[in-house]
Write a protein that holds these residues in place. Sequence first.
Motif, PDB file in Angstrom:
ATOM      1  N   ALA A  37      38.140  39.407  28.873  1.00  0.00           N
ATOM      2  CA  ALA A  37      38.114  37.952  28.811  1.00  0.00           C
ATOM      3  C   ALA A  37      36.701  37.420  28.991  1.00  0.00           C
ATOM      4  N   ASP A  39      36.058  34.391  30.108  1.00  0.00           N
ATOM      5  CA  ASP A  39      36.132  33.785  31.439  1.00  0.00           C
ATOM      6  C   ASP A  39      37.536  34.052  31.991  1.00  0.00           C
ATOM      7  N   GLY A  40      37.613  34.561  33.155  1.00  0.00           N
ATOM      8  CA  GLY A  40      38.910  34.916  33.734  1.00  0.00           C
ATOM      9  C   GLY A  40      39.040  36.419  33.840  1.00  0.00           C
ATOM     10  N   ALA A  41      40.239  36.842  34.176  1.00  0.00           N
ATOM     11  CA  ALA A  41      40.483  38.257  34.446  1.00  0.00           C
ATOM     12  C   ALA A  41      40.706  39.047  33.153  1.00  0.00           C
ATOM     13  N   ASP A  42      40.185  40.274  33.122  1.00  0.00           N
ATOM     14  CA  ASP A  42      40.476  41.186  32.022  1.00  0.00           C
ATOM     15  C   ASP A  42      41.935  41.626  32.135  1.00  0.00           C
ATOM     16  N   GLU A  43      42.495  42.118  31.043  1.00  0.00           N
ATOM     17  CA  GLU A  43      43.905  42.498  31.036  1.00  0.00           C
ATOM     18  C   GLU A  43      44.077  43.814  30.284  1.00  0.00           C
TER      19      GLU A  43
END
Length: 69
Positions: A37, A39-43
Motif C-alpha cells: 500500500a 499509505d496504510g498497511a500492506d496486505e
Amino acid sequence: MADAQLPPGWTLQQIADVSGDQEAVVLDPDRAVKWVAFDGADEVLQPEIVLGFHSLCLVKPVHDIRRSM
C-alpha cells in the motif's frame, strides 16, 4: 501448474491480444503475493488467478468482491 486458471470466458490468446503481450502466461496461484500500500498497511493476498506479463503480474485474490477480472 495444475491449479493455474484463466478468468472465466477468456482464452490465453484473447488475453495476449488485448494486453498486446504475446508472451502472456497463466501462472500457478500457489505463490506469495503482497499488496504494498502507498499509505496504510500492506496486505498478503491469496491468489485465485495470476497472469504474467514479462516482469509484471496481474492477480485476482480469492476473496475479491468482483465476479471476474
